[in-house]
Design an enzyme around this catalytic site. Structure first.
Site, PDB file in Angstrom:
ATOM      1  N   PHE A 299       0.945  -1.172   0.016  1.00  0.00           N
ATOM      2  CA  PHE A 299       0.029  -0.061  -0.015  1.00  0.00           C
ATOM      3  C   PHE A 299       0.856   1.202   0.025  1.00  0.00           C
ATOM      4  CE2 PHE A 299      -4.305  -1.787   1.319  1.00  0.00           C
ATOM      5  CZ  PHE A 299      -3.907  -3.045   1.504  1.00  0.00           C
ATOM      6  N   ASP A 300       1.296   1.692  -1.133  1.00  0.00           N
ATOM      7  CA  ASP A 300       2.366   2.587  -1.246  1.00  0.00           C
ATOM      8  C   ASP A 300       2.018   4.089  -0.615  1.00  0.00           C
ATOM      9  OD1 ASP A 300       3.541   0.586  -2.663  1.00  0.00           O
ATOM     10  OD2 ASP A 300       4.292   1.823  -4.510  1.00  0.00           O
ATOM     11  N   GLY A 302      -0.296   4.287   1.952  1.00  0.00           N
ATOM     12  CA  GLY A 302      -0.853   4.195   3.490  1.00  0.00           C
ATOM     13  C   GLY A 302       0.455   3.432   4.312  1.00  0.00           C
ATOM     14  N   GLU A 303       1.382   2.690   3.608  1.00  0.00           N
ATOM     15  CA  GLU A 303       2.408   1.752   4.239  1.00  0.00           C
ATOM     16  C   GLU A 303       3.788   2.597   4.195  1.00  0.00           C
ATOM     17  OE1 GLU A 303       0.543  -2.504   4.110  1.00  0.00           O
ATOM     18  OE2 GLU A 303       1.986  -1.923   2.481  1.00  0.00           O
ATOM     19  N   MET A 309       8.872   9.945  -0.104  1.00  0.00           N
ATOM     20  CA  MET A 309       9.268   9.318  -1.386  1.00  0.00           C
ATOM     21  C   MET A 309       9.393  10.014  -2.495  1.00  0.00           C
ATOM     22  SD  MET A 309       8.020   5.591  -0.921  1.00  0.00           S
ATOM     23  CE  MET A 309       6.231   6.222  -0.960  1.00  0.00           C
ATOM     24  N   ALA A 382      11.039   2.433  -4.129  1.00  0.00           N
ATOM     25  CA  ALA A 382      12.072   1.557  -4.213  1.00  0.00           C
ATOM     26  C   ALA A 382      12.441   1.166  -5.918  1.00  0.00           C
ATOM     27  CB  ALA A 382      11.866   0.170  -3.739  1.00  0.00           C
ATOM     28  N   TYR A 384      10.007   1.306  -8.317  1.00  0.00           N
ATOM     29  CA  TYR A 384       8.932   1.872  -9.302  1.00  0.00           C
ATOM     30  C   TYR A 384       9.229   3.554  -8.922  1.00  0.00           C
ATOM     31  CZ  TYR A 384       6.256  -1.253 -11.830  1.00  0.00           C
ATOM     32  OH  TYR A 384       5.894  -2.167 -12.895  1.00  0.00           O
ATOM     33  N   HIS A 435       1.077  -8.346 -12.490  1.00  0.00           N
ATOM     34  CA  HIS A 435       0.765  -7.528 -11.117  1.00  0.00           C
ATOM     35  C   HIS A 435      -0.357  -6.404 -11.584  1.00  0.00           C
ATOM     36  CE1 HIS A 435       4.132  -5.402 -12.476  1.00  0.00           C
ATOM     37  NE2 HIS A 435       3.753  -4.437 -12.035  1.00  0.00           N
ATOM     38  N   ASP A 585     -22.955  16.988   1.759  1.00  0.00           N
ATOM     39  CA  ASP A 585     -21.498  17.280   1.499  1.00  0.00           C
ATOM     40  C   ASP A 585     -20.876  15.866   1.309  1.00  0.00           C
ATOM     41  OD1 ASP A 585     -19.024  17.976   1.471  1.00  0.00           O
ATOM     42  OD2 ASP A 585     -18.849  18.743   3.693  1.00  0.00           O
TER      43      ASP A 585
HETATM   44  N1  ABN Z   1       7.623  -0.890  -5.534  1.00  0.00           N
HETATM   45  C1  ABN Z   1       7.311  -1.705  -4.386  1.00  0.00           C
HETATM   46  C2  ABN Z   1       7.643  -1.340  -3.060  1.00  0.00           C
HETATM   47  C3  ABN Z   1       6.995  -0.879  -2.344  1.00  0.00           C
HETATM   48  C4  ABN Z   1       7.555  -0.652  -1.206  1.00  0.00           C
HETATM   49  C5  ABN Z   1       8.766  -1.190  -0.890  1.00  0.00           C
HETATM   50  C6  ABN Z   1       9.598  -1.853  -1.650  1.00  0.00           C
HETATM   51  C7  ABN Z   1       9.076  -1.927  -2.911  1.00  0.00           C
HETATM   52 CU    CU Z   2       3.732  -2.399 -12.710  1.00  0.00          CU
END
Ligand code: ABN
Ligand code: CU
Length: 644
Positions: A299-300, A302-303, A309, A382, A384, A435, A585
């Site tokens: 969860f790029d 939220g996590e 980044m 990382a 991407y 994916h 709203d």
């Molecule tokens: N792009 C995927 C990823 C997400 C979080 C940490 C490493 C890789």
């Molecule tokens: Cu991809």
């Protein structure tokens, strides 16, 4: 700790969504450090502006506040804090339920990698694969997700393992399939090795770097974009005016760029469209059935916090033309403020043909060119890159576009084998698994006022046996409640959703409206009982509509990291009460993205793959709002696009 403050003490702040300055961040951290977070074991997951509530905005009087999320490494507990910067007080300090894991901090990434490569157990497993030079090993920390087992409150990441054949080699060309390492982030120690015994590491070198690909072509001539008479936009702090458009720029650790109070100046009147717009989440499920590929899910936002980044952008590289940059202020995990310079890029571009008609009877041709304003930022998660673009067009269209680029997250198979779950990238057992990238954008509408309604619109044919008459029309269905408004796309019926004002009509008596065009409607491919699907419910519907509630901010909840089920938070919880959404709203949440069926051309670095959506006026104006575009395209007096 809670302090009552008299509302009269408040100073009026001119720019409610301006991010905290470094000085404000320092003060917020200082108040926490000299108060409840004095122990050295506290780490700062984020410190940022606490945006004023809508009710306070209306009154025009609101506090300047910071919100912070912390982790106590000594106890594995997490905390939320609010700091009133006007009165220099910590007004909220709350311990979160045990097991709540705030997003991963950038520093934890590096610490995790260091712990992995230093581990004798890891070194032993690497030696079995013929890898002995630890300086070439890359351990990539991924969130562990949740798979039905509690981690006893521990803060854990799973490192995927890669190596390089030389220092600036591409590690993603050399993955170690089904060899992963678990790290306790708070203790900074390896707590487990998952080695399924697949020892082949692809060793063919595949790199995009100029050191490897050789000389660049020399036949490309320069392009220059200039505004010889000056810019068409003005910037006052974080406020931007560009031709008819008006909006504020914000930046949060979680979302990165946020646009606030987007309005369009229509014949001199500033009409509100969106109160707030941002990209709030993304999940990436992987297809292959092998352990380490199934365990990959990120969860790029939220996590990992997109804001952390965010890249520092380069003129002529990330954006071209006459650029206005905005910096982003953040804190590191020990609470030290830092600035990402040029984090956001704003610039105007030519937008090609806006409209044209040649009257063949009179031989009169009228042609107008469009312009667009692009507000963008780029994140590196990382392997991407995601480049995010909000684009405002002169006809009232707001476009959101993502370019996915960077390097594929790869896997290894035995040389000579093929797999239906991905694309072979070379003949040494390197492949890229199928994916998905499923994004979610949060659109907090304020269309011609606070109260709006949503309609689903589809093109339908009426029943008829008559071969001469077969009528069809755009059928509108009012979406009355939150649960009824969790809808899937249907491209063949050209289904889209319209947000209508309840207080204003256009010249033909219809409520003024905008529409969301779901041009890339992909949904979660994993089965409903899979843990990734359960945790990413937002990715199971193309749109959701919730009645605005303060604090309902993220489609997968406040803390998706390691979270078991997210139906107690995030979209499933936001719509659980199934409230009426008629004349309310409203917040619309749109899931969209890419099913990444990888091509060999996506390697060794991916040419941009695009995804996004449009929101367009739909009866918002009384006619084409670009009729007043000059035939000279701004080149005073030439009128060359109005010709007989
Ligand atoms: N792009 C995927 C990823 C997400 C979080 C940490 C490493 C890789
Ligand atoms: Cu991809």
């Amino acid at each position: 700790m809670s302090v009552d403050i008299d509302v009269q003490d408040r100073v009026e702040v001119a720019r409610p969504f301006e991010q905290l300055s470094r000085d404000e961040l320092t003060r917020a951290v200082g108040l926490l450090r000299s108060g409840p977070a004095a122990a050295e074991s506290f780490r700062f997951s984020s410190v940022s502006l606490r945006e004023p509530a809508k009710s306070a905005l209306k009154s025009g009087v609101f506090a300047r506040e910071a919100e912070a999320v912390l982790v106590d490494r000594a106890t594995d507990l997490a905390y939320e804090a609010v700091i009133d910067l006007d009165t220099s007080t910590v007004t909220k300090w709350v311990e979160l339920p045990a097991g709540t894991q705030p997003p991963i901090m950038a520093d934890e990434f590096a610490e995790c990698e260091a712990a992995v490569v230093a581990s004798p157990l890891v070194q032993e497993a690497l030696a079995k694969r013929g890898i002995t030079d630890m300086s070439l090993v890359a351990a990539e920390p991924w969130s562990i997700g949740y798979w039905g087992e509690d981690q006893g409150g521990k803060r854990i990441m799973r490192a995927l393992m890669f190596t390089r054949l030389e220092p600036n080699d591409n590690p993603y060309a050399h993955p170690m399939e089904d060899f992963t390492v678990l790290v306790d982030l708070n203790k900074q120690e390896v707590i487990g090795i998952e080695d399924d015994g697949f020892l082949h590491v692809p060793r063919e070198k595949n790199n995009y770097h100029p050191d490897f690909v050789g000389p660049a072509r020399t036949d490309i001539k320069p392009i220059e974009i200039t505004f010889p008479q000056g810019r068409n936009f003005t910037v006052d702090g974080n406020h931007v005016d560009w031709l008819n458009w008006s909006f504020d720029i914000g930046f949060t650790p979680r979302e990165g760029l946020v646009l606030h109070q987007i309005g369009f100046r229509d014949k001199g009147e500033l009409r509100p469209i969106l109160h707030r717009a941002s990209l709030t989440e993304m999940v990436v499920p992987y297809g292959p059935p092998t352990r380490s590929q199934q365990q990959k899910n990120a969860f790029d936002a939220g996590e990992y916090n997109f804001g952390y980044m965010t890249n520092s952008l380069e003129l002529g590289c990330d954006c071209l033309g006459d650029i206005q940059y905005f910096d982003a202020n953040l804190v590191d995990s020990v609470g030290k403020p830092y600035t990402i310079t040029n984090a956001i890029c704003l610039h105007e571009e030519d937008d090609g043909l806006e409209w044209k008609h040649w009257d063949f009877r009179t031989n009169d041709a009228q042609t107008r060119r469009g312009r667009r304003l692009v507000i963008s930022f780029v994140v590196t998660v990382a392997n991407y890159e995601y480049a995010f673009y909000w684009t405002l067009h002169l006809d009232g269209t707001i476009q959101f576009e993502i370019k996915a680029t960077g390097i594929l997250s790869t896997g290894g198979i035995a040389p000579g084998e093929t797999t239906k779950y991905g694309q072979l990238l070379n003949t040494d057992g390197l492949y890229a698994p199928i994916h998905e990238h499923i994004f979610n954008a949060r659109l907090d509408w304020a269309l011609d006022g606070e109260k709006n309604s949503v309609f689903e619109v589809e093109t339908v044919a009426e029943d008829t046996d008559d071969p001469l008459v077969s009528p069809f029309y755009a059928k509108r269905t009012l979406l009355e409640t939150e649960k009824a408004a969790a809808r899937e796309a249907d491209p063949l019926s050209h289904r889209w959703w319209m947000v209508a004002s309840e207080s204003r009509t256009n010249k033909v008596g219809e409520n003024t409206a905008y529409r969301l065009m779901p041009t890339d409607p992909v949904l979660m491919k994993k089965k409903p009982n899979n843990w990734v699907t359960k945790r990413a419910q937002f990715a199971t519907k193309t749109i959701w509509v919730s009645k605005y509630e303060e604090g309902e901010r993220y489609p997968a909840g406040e803390y998706p990291n390691q979270s078991a089920r997210l139906d107690s938070d995030g979209l499933p919880a936001y719509v659980e009460a199934d409230e009426s959404i008629v004349n309310e709203d409203l917040v619309m949440w749109h899931s969209f993205g890419l099913n990444h069926v990888v091509r060999i051309e996506d390697w060794p670095v991916m040419p941009k793959q695009m995804t996004g959506f449009f929101i367009e006026p739909y009866g918002f104006f009384d006619e084409n709002p670009t009729l007043d575009l000059p035939a000279d395209n701004g080149n005073t007096g030439t009128n060359h696009c109005s010709a007989k």
